[in-house]
Design a protein around this motif. Structure first.
Motif, PDB file in Angstrom:
ATOM      1  N   ARG A 175       0.388  -0.593  -0.036  1.00  0.00           N
ATOM      2  CA  ARG A 175      -0.142   0.158  -0.127  1.00  0.00           C
ATOM      3  C   ARG A 175       0.713   0.969   0.081  1.00  0.00           C
ATOM      4  NH1 ARG A 175      -2.901   1.176   4.496  1.00  0.00           N
ATOM      5  NH2 ARG A 175      -5.080   1.094   3.103  1.00  0.00           N
ATOM      6  N   PHE A 176       0.847   2.512  -1.203  1.00  0.00           N
ATOM      7  CA  PHE A 176       1.872   3.520  -0.778  1.00  0.00           C
ATOM      8  C   PHE A 176       1.082   4.453  -2.254  1.00  0.00           C
ATOM      9  CE2 PHE A 176       4.616   0.124  -0.297  1.00  0.00           C
ATOM     10  CZ  PHE A 176       6.263   0.978   0.773  1.00  0.00           C
ATOM     11  N   ARG A 177       1.094   5.313  -1.598  1.00  0.00           N
ATOM     12  CA  ARG A 177       0.671   6.521  -2.757  1.00  0.00           C
ATOM     13  C   ARG A 177       1.523   7.461  -2.983  1.00  0.00           C
ATOM     14  NH1 ARG A 177      -3.458  11.480   0.009  1.00  0.00           N
ATOM     15  NH2 ARG A 177      -4.288   9.675  -0.561  1.00  0.00           N
ATOM     16  N   LEU A 178       0.998   6.787  -4.636  1.00  0.00           N
ATOM     17  CA  LEU A 178       2.385   7.875  -5.735  1.00  0.00           C
ATOM     18  C   LEU A 178       2.443   8.452  -5.493  1.00  0.00           C
ATOM     19  CD1 LEU A 178       4.749   7.541  -7.510  1.00  0.00           C
ATOM     20  CD2 LEU A 178       2.734   7.352  -9.073  1.00  0.00           C
ATOM     21  N   GLN A 179       3.781   9.570  -4.764  1.00  0.00           N
ATOM     22  CA  GLN A 179       3.703  11.225  -4.998  1.00  0.00           C
ATOM     23  C   GLN A 179       3.732  11.985  -6.347  1.00  0.00           C
ATOM     24  OE1 GLN A 179       1.574  14.024  -3.491  1.00  0.00           O
ATOM     25  NE2 GLN A 179       2.591  15.241  -5.111  1.00  0.00           N
ATOM     26  N   ASN A 180       4.143  12.455  -7.460  1.00  0.00           N
ATOM     27  CA  ASN A 180       4.634  13.171  -8.701  1.00  0.00           C
ATOM     28  C   ASN A 180       5.186  14.317  -8.384  1.00  0.00           C
ATOM     29  OD1 ASN A 180       6.345  13.097 -11.251  1.00  0.00           O
ATOM     30  ND2 ASN A 180       4.488  12.966 -12.340  1.00  0.00           N
ATOM     31  N   ASP A 181       6.539  14.153  -8.050  1.00  0.00           N
ATOM     32  CA  ASP A 181       7.141  15.531  -8.101  1.00  0.00           C
ATOM     33  C   ASP A 181       8.533  15.563  -9.330  1.00  0.00           C
ATOM     34  OD1 ASP A 181       5.659  16.036  -6.174  1.00  0.00           O
ATOM     35  OD2 ASP A 181       7.923  15.441  -4.662  1.00  0.00           O
ATOM     36  N   LEU A 182       7.374  14.729 -10.501  1.00  0.00           N
ATOM     37  CA  LEU A 182       8.650  14.265 -11.563  1.00  0.00           C
ATOM     38  C   LEU A 182       7.845  16.138 -12.627  1.00  0.00           C
ATOM     39  CD1 LEU A 182       9.094  11.459 -12.208  1.00  0.00           C
ATOM     40  CD2 LEU A 182      10.780  12.812 -10.887  1.00  0.00           C
ATOM     41  N   PRO A 183       8.882  16.496 -13.576  1.00  0.00           N
ATOM     42  CA  PRO A 183       8.220  17.241 -14.526  1.00  0.00           C
ATOM     43  C   PRO A 183       8.022  16.591 -15.581  1.00  0.00           C
ATOM     44  CG  PRO A 183      10.658  17.103 -15.211  1.00  0.00           C
ATOM     45  CD  PRO A 183       9.743  16.129 -13.413  1.00  0.00           C
ATOM     46  N   GLN A 184       7.224  14.904 -15.679  1.00  0.00           N
ATOM     47  CA  GLN A 184       6.776  14.547 -16.468  1.00  0.00           C
ATOM     48  C   GLN A 184       5.878  13.194 -15.766  1.00  0.00           C
ATOM     49  OE1 GLN A 184       9.417  11.927 -18.628  1.00  0.00           O
ATOM     50  NE2 GLN A 184      10.231  13.402 -19.513  1.00  0.00           N
TER      51      GLN A 184
END
Length: 470
Positions: A79-88
Motif C-alpha cells: 500500500r503506497f501513495r505515489l506522489q509525482n514530483d517529476l516534470p513528467q
C-alpha cells in the motif's frame, strides 16, 4: 576465468481497462506511506567523478538509486501513495506480481498517468513469494533509464531462511546499465534516438550494482547467502558469472526451481535470479560477481570479501524453496493457441505494417517513430491481440524474425516456457535472433494486460500490445 581490471574496464567503457482510473482515485483509504518520484543525485561513477542527476523513488526521505527496497510477506498488502514530483507524468508498475488489473500501473491501459504534482494510491495483495521489482511505466524508456526503479521482495509465508540446508540471510543486488558522459552525467538528449531503438536499444557504458560502481559486500567465512539478482537495465542483457562461490540457482523471475548449478547466468532486462552461494572458509578471501560486456572479457562489477568470525558451516544439501501455493499449471490437452511474430528493426526492416489503423510502408512507419511490429502491427493498443476466457490455458508460439534479441514480458501472469529444457516458470522470456519460444499459461487473472518487449526502446517503437481475460 580471465577478466580485465576495474580501471581498464572504466577506461574502455567510458571512452565513459477496465475503466481508466484517474490520478488520486486509487482504492486505498486513510493515511498511506508516500512513495515519491523526484529528482535526486546519485554517485553512480566511482569516487572522484561528480554525482549524477537522476530521477528516483524515495520513502520518507530523498530519492535513492535503486529505490527503497519494499518487503512484505506473501499474502500481505502493498500500500503506497505515489506522489509525482517529476516534470513528467508517471505511473508505477509492480513487475511480476499477479496483481489486480486496476493496480498494475500500466499507463495508459489500466490507469491514466499521474501528472506532475498529483498522486495515485496503490493497494494490492502480493500473492507469491519471490524477487520482484517496481518501475515507471510511462515513458519508461526514459524514466527507467533515469533511475526510476527499485526492488520488491515478497518473503515466503512458509519458513525457508534459517531452515536446515537454506541460506542464513539474503542480499539483494540490483544491476543497472547507464549511459554517462565524461562528467558522469546521464546522456539525456537522445531519448528519441530511433537508430538505437531499431538496433539493440540504448546500451550504457557504466554498470552499477545497488547504484554503485564496484561495491564490495562482506561475508562471514562458511556463510551461506541467498543473492537476489535483478536486471533493471532498459536494454542490456546481463551475462554474469560467480566463479568459486558454489553458486546454485533456486528461483527465476520469482518462481522456485529445483536447485541447479549457476556459475554463469544470463539475465535479460526485467529478469531476476535467486542464487545461493557459499562463502570461502578462510578470512580475507575475495570472490567476485563478473560481467561480460559483450566482448568475451569478464570484468569485476562487485566483490565479496570474507572476514570476521566464521559461520557454522552448512553441510546439508541445499534446501529447495517452497512451492507457490496458488500456482495453477497449464492444461495442454486443449489449449487456446496463439502466435506472436516479431518483425522489423535494423538490417531487416519492414515492407509494410499497420500503425494507428493505417497500413504504412517502412519509410512512413519510421517517420512516426516506429521500427518493430507484433503480428504486423506497430504499437497495437487499439484492440487486443487476443482474448481468453478466464481459466483457459493459452499456448503461445513467439517467433523472433529479427536480427536482435527480445525480452517478452506478460503483465499479470506467469507462464511456463515449454521450449526451455527446465520448463521454468517466468514472466519475461528472452528470445534470440531468428529463434522462437513456446510458452503456456492459465489466463486466470481478469482484465486487460500488456504484452511487450522489455528492451524499452523496442517497446516504444512498436513492440507493444495487450490481451484481455474475461
Amino acid at each position: 576465468m580471465a577478466y580485465t581490471t576495474r580501471r581498464s574496464f572504466m577506461a574502455q567503457s567510458t571512452a565513459l481497462t477496465a475503466a481508466l482510473l484517474m490520478p488520486g482515485r486509487g482504492r486505498a483509504q486513510g493515511d498511506l506511506p508516500v512513495l515519491r518520484a523526484m529528482p535526486a543525485t546519485a554517485q553512480l561513477a566511482p569516487q572522484g567523478y561528480p554525482g549524477t542527476e537522476v530521477w528516483a523513488y524515495g520513502i520518507s526521505g530523498p530519492g535513492t538509486v535503486p529505490g527503497p527496497e519494499i518487503r512484505v510477506t506473501a499474502g500481505e498488502a502493498v500500500r503506497f501513495r505515489l506522489q509525482n514530483d517529476l516534470p513528467q507524468a508517471t505511473a508505477v508498475h509492480w513487475h511480476g506480481i499477479r496483481i489486480d488489473n486496476a493496480m498494475d500501473g500500466a499507463a495508459p491501459l489500466t490507469q491514466a498517468a499521474v501528472v506532475p504534482g498529483d498522486h495515485f494510491d496503490y493497494d494490492f495483495v502480493a500473492p507469491d513469494p519471490g524477487t520482484y521489482w517496481y518501475h515507471s511505466h510511462n515513458r519508461s524508456f526514459e524514466q527507467v533509464a533515469r533511475g526510476l526503479s527499485g526492488p520488491l521482495i515478497v518473503e515466503d509465508a512458509t519458513p525457508w531462511a534459517g531452515e536446515v540446508g537454506s541460506a542464513a540471510r539474503d542480499l539483494t543486488l540490483v544491476l543497472d546499465d547507464w549511459l554517462l558522459d565524461s562528467d558522469a552525467a546521464i546522456v539525456n538528449d537522445r531519448w528519441d534516438d530511433l537508430h538505437a531503438a531499431a538496433h539493440a536499444g540504448r546500451l550504457g557504458n557504466t554498470v552499477t550494482v545497488n547504484g554503485a560502481a564496484w561495491p564490495e559486500f562482506s561475508l562471514r567465512p562458511s556463510e551461506r547467502i541467498r543473492l537476489r539478482l535483478i536486471n533493471t537495465a532498459t536494454a542490456r542483457v546481463m551475462s554474469l558469472a560467480l566463479p568459486e562461490l558454489g553458486a546454485r540457482l533456486i528461483a527465476v523471475d520469482g518462481h522456485p526451481v529445483a536447485p541447479r548449478s549457476a556459475e554463469t547466468l544470463v539475465l535479460a532486462p526485467a529478469q531476476r535470479a535467486d542464487v545461493v552461494i557459499d562463502a570461502p572458509t578462510a578470512t580475507e578471501q575475495r570472490g567476485a560477481l563478473l560481467f561480460d560486456p559483450g566482448n568475451g572479457q569478464w570484468v569485476d562489477i562487485a566483490g565479496f570479501l570474507t572476514k570476521g568470525d566464521a559461520a557454522t558451516a552448512t553441510t546439508a544439501d541445499l534446501r529447495a524453496l517452497p512451492a507457490w501455493p496458488g500456482w495453477q499449471a497449464p492444461d495442454l490437452t486443449q489449449p487456446q493457441d496463439e502466435v506472436l511474430v516479431m518483425e522489423g528493426g535494423a538490417m531487416r526492416g519492414l515492407e509494410k505494417a499497420t500503425y494507428q489503423g493505417r497500413t504504412m510502408d517502412f519509410r512512413e512507419l519510421v517517420s512516426h517513430g516506429m521500427a518493430w511490429t507484433f503480428n504486423g502491427v506497430a504499437h497495437g493498443m487499439a484492440e487486443p491481440m487476443f482474448s481468453a476466457r478466464q481459466g483457459r490455458t493459452v499456448r503461445m508460439k513467439i517467433e523472433n524474425r529479427t536480427r536482435f534479441a527480445h525480452a517478452v514480458h506478460l503483465h499479470g501472469h506467469h507462464f511456463q516456457v515449454l521450449t526451455d529444457p527446465h520448463r521454468d516458470i517466468r514472466d519475461t522470456v528472452l528470445i534470440a535472433p531468428d529463434q522462437s519460444a513456446e510458452i503456456a499459461f492459465v489466463a486466470d487473472n481478469p482484465g486487460r494486460w500488456m504484452i511487450h518487449c522489455h528492451m524499452l526502446g523496442h517497446q516504444v517503437s512498436g513492440m507493444m500490445g495487450w490481451f484481455s481475460v474475461a
